[in-house]
Write a protein that holds these residues in place. Structure first.
Motif, mmCIF file in Angstrom:
data_model
loop_
_atom_site.group_PDB
_atom_site.id
_atom_site.type_symbol
_atom_site.label_atom_id
_atom_site.label_comp_id
_atom_site.label_asym_id
_atom_site.label_seq_id
_atom_site.Cartn_x
_atom_site.Cartn_y
_atom_site.Cartn_z
ATOM 1 N N GLU A 1 -12.905 17.461 -20.960
ATOM 2 C CA GLU A 1 -11.970 16.485 -20.406
ATOM 3 C C GLU A 1 -12.457 15.057 -20.695
ATOM 4 N N GLU B 1 -15.821 22.537 -19.109
ATOM 5 C CA GLU B 1 -14.478 21.989 -18.919
ATOM 6 C C GLU B 1 -14.528 20.497 -18.619
ATOM 7 N N LYS C 1 -9.518 27.898 -21.525
ATOM 8 C CA LYS C 1 -10.402 28.474 -20.499
ATOM 9 C C LYS C 1 -11.096 29.734 -21.019
#
Length: 448
Positions: free
Chosen positions: A416, A412, A4
């Motif tokens: 993924e 993000e 992150k």
């Protein structure tokens, strides 16, 4: 650093260019806007770069409709057409090169154990701009120099579609540094330029032209011609003969002393070569001398046998195809070559708009490939990773890219998707770039 936090750092770097305040300042710097009117710089960037409808192949009325839906901005097609001018193209070009400069700040993988600080691959792709009568006018040729270790677009040069590749090679001569490995296709071959590379302390691997001659000297100093294509007929398919350092050519700028290696192609390699020659003939390319030598692959390099074993040279040269994979994404995913008849300024807006989307998708894809290997020891597919990045950016219509929190969410989501669906398919007896560069990776890993 957590994933992150790394995405947050990446987002901050991108927003140094793509945030709304910075885009508006860039637009003022190049004279694209004096004061904000109906069409804001971020809306213009989204139209040219991130909407599914490409500026180069979509009618103005459809672009106006998309603009109305996405940003509630209502323009006539005449007003929009006027924005595809020289200043609009200058704004997009400015954004592209600003974004390219930010690659220096990206997180980079540790270098594998090779003698090279950079692997630089230069190639070009071209496409035509149709005229209104259906014929083709001079389009564009885009030269890309790609750095393989870090996935960077080192240099992006634009020329006319019929201009010789040699100009691009000479334009980059002053950027060559000691420790670079330069991998080039035939279009850039020049003996003078190879000498420049050698004098700069860099290394090169290149194919040699089909009409090149090869020479050595006997004990009395008399020149003797070598014919690698004839020698290759005595080799087994796939076998290699290393001549050491011999002379290429007898006079002119292509004459030089260099190490020469010939390989007899396997049947599969020869069939691919013939298919490539047929494609060149359909485009009007001259292939007569190449046809006679379609069973061989001849390389020239200034790397000594001690620096690189003959068995490693051909796999290393095959890394050149990584830039071909990029060009495949440019055309099959981003449709950069899909253009209709239009004025030159709108054509430039289309081209630089697409290049911005391509560069941003590639930057995101490479960072995710780096994280994938760093976190899970997996090798990501270049094509798949770019595809996932491109699709996510396009779904946001670009507007999520202009704000930090939404950009981090996009990154993000892309990671993924790449983790689950972007891994490289490792075929039996086929070396991937990680194999060639001896970067360790896991072939299988559980998806949680």
């Amino acid at each position: 650093m957590s994933l992150k936090e790394e995405f947050s750092t990446f987002a901050k770097t991108v927003l140094d260019v793509l945030s709304v305040p910075n885009l508006r300042q860039s637009a003022r710097d190049v004279g694209f806007v004096q004061r904000l009117k109906k069409l804001k710089p971020e809306d213009f960037l989204s139209i040219c770069s991130f909407l599914p409808q490409p500026v180069g192949a979509t009618e103005l009325t459809q672009l106006c409709g998309a603009l109305s839906r996405e940003s509630n901005t209502h323009l006539s097609k005449q007003a929009l057409h006027q924005r595809f001018d020289e200043k609009g193209a200058a704004f997009l070009k400015h954004v592209f090169f600003q974004l390219a400069a930010k690659q220096e700040l990206m997180a980079m993988p540790p270098l594998p154990e090779t003698p090279f600080s950079r692997i630089r691959i230069l190639d070009a792709t071209s496409f035509e701009r149709p005229k209104k009568d259906g014929t083709s006018s001079d389009g564009a040729k885009i030269h890309l120099e790609y750095e393989l270790y870090e996935g960077k677009f080192l240099h992006t040069l634009l020329s006319g579609s019929r201009e010789s590749d040699h100009h691009a090679a000479y334009a980059l001569a002053d950027t060559i540094q000691p420790g670079d490995l330069i991998i080039r296709d035939l279009g850039y071959f020049s003996g003078d330029h190879l000498k420049q590379i050698d004098r700069a302390g860099a290394s090169y691997i290149t194919r040699t032209p089909a009409n090149m001659t090869y020479w050595t000297r006997d004990d009395q100093g008399e020149r003797i011609q070598i014919k690698p294509e004839e020698d290759a007929k005595q080799l087994e398919p796939g076998a290699i003969k290393d001549y050491g350092v011999i002379q290429l050519g007898v006079k002119g700028k292509n004459t030089l002393q260099t190490r020469v290696i010939v390989q007899r192609l396997t049947e599969d390699q020869q069939n691919k070569r013939k298919a490539g020659l047929r494609k060149r003939r359909r485009k009007g390319g001259h292939t007569q001398s190449a046809d006679k030598k379609d069973h061989t692959q001849i390389l020239a390099t200034n790397l000594t046998q001690e620096e690189m074993d003959v068995q490693a040279l051909y796999p290393m040269y095959s890394l050149r195809w990584q830039v071909e994979i990029l060009f495949k994404t440019w055309k099959s995913l981003f449709a950069i070559d899909h253009v209709r008849a239009m004025n030159p300024d709108r054509f430039l807006c289309h081209m630089y708009g697409k290049l911005i989307h391509i560069l941003l998708s590639s930057m995101v894809a490479f960072q995710c490939r780096f994280y994938l290997h760093q976190k899970h020891h997996l090798e990501g597919s270049e094509y798949k990773c770019i595809h996932h990045a491109k699709r996510a950016i396009e779904e946001s219509k670009g507007y999520a890219l202009y704000h930090r929190s939404s950009l981090e969410d996009v990154l993000e989501n892309i990671y993924e998707s790449i983790y689950r669906h972007g891994r490289k398919d490792h075929r039996h007896r086929h070396q991937s770039p990680y194999d060639i560069l001896q970067i360790a990776y896991e072939t299988h890993a559980r998806v949680e």
